[in-house]
Design a protein around this motif. Structure first.
Motif, short mmCIF file in Angstrom:
data_model
loop_
_atom_site.label_atom_id
_atom_site.label_comp_id
_atom_site.label_asym_id
_atom_site.label_seq_id
_atom_site.Cartn_x
_atom_site.Cartn_y
_atom_site.Cartn_z
N GLN A 102 0.89 -1.12 -0.71
CA GLN A 102 -0.39 0.41 -0.06
C GLN A 102 0.61 1.63 -0.22
O GLN A 102 1.71 1.26 0.80
CB GLN A 102 -1.04 -0.05 1.20
N VAL A 103 0.18 2.45 -0.81
CA VAL A 103 1.30 3.09 -1.23
C VAL A 103 0.08 4.48 -0.61
O VAL A 103 -0.82 4.40 -0.90
CB VAL A 103 2.30 3.49 -1.91
N GLN A 104 0.93 5.41 -0.84
CA GLN A 104 0.15 6.78 -0.73
C GLN A 104 1.17 7.95 -2.06
O GLN A 104 2.51 8.13 -2.55
CB GLN A 104 -0.33 7.81 0.34
N LEU A 105 0.33 8.98 -2.33
CA LEU A 105 0.94 9.71 -3.46
C LEU A 105 0.97 11.34 -2.82
O LEU A 105 0.34 11.44 -1.99
CB LEU A 105 -0.01 9.74 -4.70
N LYS A 106 1.95 11.91 -3.22
CA LYS A 106 2.48 13.18 -3.17
C LYS A 106 2.63 13.88 -4.71
O LYS A 106 3.32 13.82 -5.55
CB LYS A 106 4.24 13.27 -1.93
N TRP A 107 2.19 15.31 -4.52
CA TRP A 107 2.52 16.19 -5.83
C TRP A 107 3.48 16.39 -5.65
O TRP A 107 4.42 16.97 -5.14
CB TRP A 107 0.94 16.80 -5.23
N PRO A 108 4.32 16.19 -7.52
CA PRO A 108 3.37 16.30 -8.86
C PRO A 108 3.26 14.48 -8.78
O PRO A 108 3.20 13.77 -9.66
CB PRO A 108 3.17 17.02 -9.67
#
Length: 255
Positions: A102-108
Motif C-alpha cells: 500500500q502506498v500514497q501519492l505526493k504531488w506532483p
C-alpha cells in the motif's frame, strides 16, 4: 529480466526491451523517439545516470531497484499532458496494491510508502514526426535500500522487501499492464478520470504544506487535493489557489 516474458505476461501491446546497463533509459528512448513505431518499454538492470525532476539525480544500486522508461505517443496538445505524472502515480499505486504493498501519492510525481519516497516519475516529451507527442515516462522504484546508498541519498527513503522477493518479470509485467491501461484511459478521458482516485491516495490531505522553488517558499497553506487538471489545491490565508506542476517541491510543515 526477460523481455519476452514481461511482454507476454503483461498482455499489453507494448514492445519490451531489457538491457544490462545504461546511463538513462529516458535519454535512450528520447534519442530514438523519431524512429519509434509504437509504445516501447525499456528496462535497465542498472542505470548509471538516472535523472529525477529539476535536474536531480536518481541513485540506485544494481539489483536493489527497478529503473525503466515507457515511450507512449499521444495525439493531444502538450498542455493536456499536465496531469500525466499524477495519472502514472495512480497506475503505480494500483499495481503495487495488487501486489500487497500500500502506498500514497505526493504531488506532483512521488510515490510514498510509510511517509518516505518509494518511487519517482520523470516525464519528458518530444514532438513526433507527422504530429503528436511522444511522452517518455521514466520510473525509478526502490526495492531494497542498502545503508550506504541511503547515506549517499542523504535522506530517509522507503524500500519494499516484499516486492524484492517477487519474480522480477512478474512484477515488471504487473506494472506495465497497469501503466498501459492507465495511459489508454488518459488518452481518452484526460486526468479528470483519475482525480478522485489520486485524491483518495493523497499522502497529506488537510496538512499544512509549503510549495518551494529552489528553496524559496512560493505558497503556504492546507493541501486540499488536486483538481481535474492535476493542479494542487491549496487553502491559504487569502482563500483557495491552484498550483501548477513545475520545478517545485512539497514539504510538510508543523501547524
Amino acid at each position: 529480466m526477460n523481455a519476452a516474458a514481461i511482454e507476454q505476461r503483461s498482455r499489453a501491446q507494448v514492445a519490451v526491451e531489457v538491457v544490462g546497463q545504461t546511463g538513462s533509459t529516458n535519454a535512450d528512448l528520447l534519442a530514438r523517439a523519431s524512429t519509434l513505431e509504437g509504445p516501447v518499454l525499456l528496462v535497465a538492470e542498472h542505470q548509471t545516470a538516472g535523472r529525477g525532476r529539476a535536474g536531480r539525480s536518481w541513485l540506485s544500486a544494481p539489483g536493489d531497484s527497478l529503473t525503466f522508461s515507457l515511450a507512449w505517443k499521444f495525439d493531444l496538445p502538450l498542455q493536456q499532458l499536465a496531469g500525466l505524472p499524477l495519472a502514472v502515480g495512480v497506475a503505480l499505486a494500483d499495481a503495487l496494491s495488487a501486489c500487497g504493498v500500500q502506498v500514497q501519492l505526493k504531488w506532483p510525481n512521488d510515490v510514498l510508502k510509510d511517509g518516505s519516497k518509494l518511487a519517482g516519475v520523470l516525464i519528458e516529451t518530444q514532438a513526433a514526426p507527422g504530429g503528436g507527442i511522444w511522452a517518455v515516462i521514466g520510473i525509478g522504484m526502490n526495492l531494497r535500500m542498502p545503508d550506504d546508498l541511503e547515506e549517499r541519498i542523504g535522506r530517509t527513503v522507503a524500500a519494499a522487501p516484499w516486492l524484492a522477493r517477487m519474480d522480477r518479470d512478474d512484477l515488471m509485467a504487473a506494472l506495465l499492464a497497469s501503466l498501459a491501461a492507465a495511459l489508454g484511459e488518459f488518452r481518452q478521458a484526460g486526468f479528470g478520470a483519475f482525480s478522485a482516485r489520486w485524491n483518495r491516495l493523497h499522502a497529506w490531505p488537510g496538512r499544512r504544506v509549503s510549495i518551494l522553488d529552489n528553496g524559496a517558499v512560493l505558497h503556504d497553506g492546507i493541501a486540499a487535493g488536486v483538481d481535474d487538471s492535476g493542479r494542487l489545491l491549496l487553502d491559504g490565508a487569502e482563500g483557495r489557489i491552484t498550483v501548477l506542476a513545475g520545478d517545485v517541491s512539497l514539504r510538510t510543515r508543523e501547524h
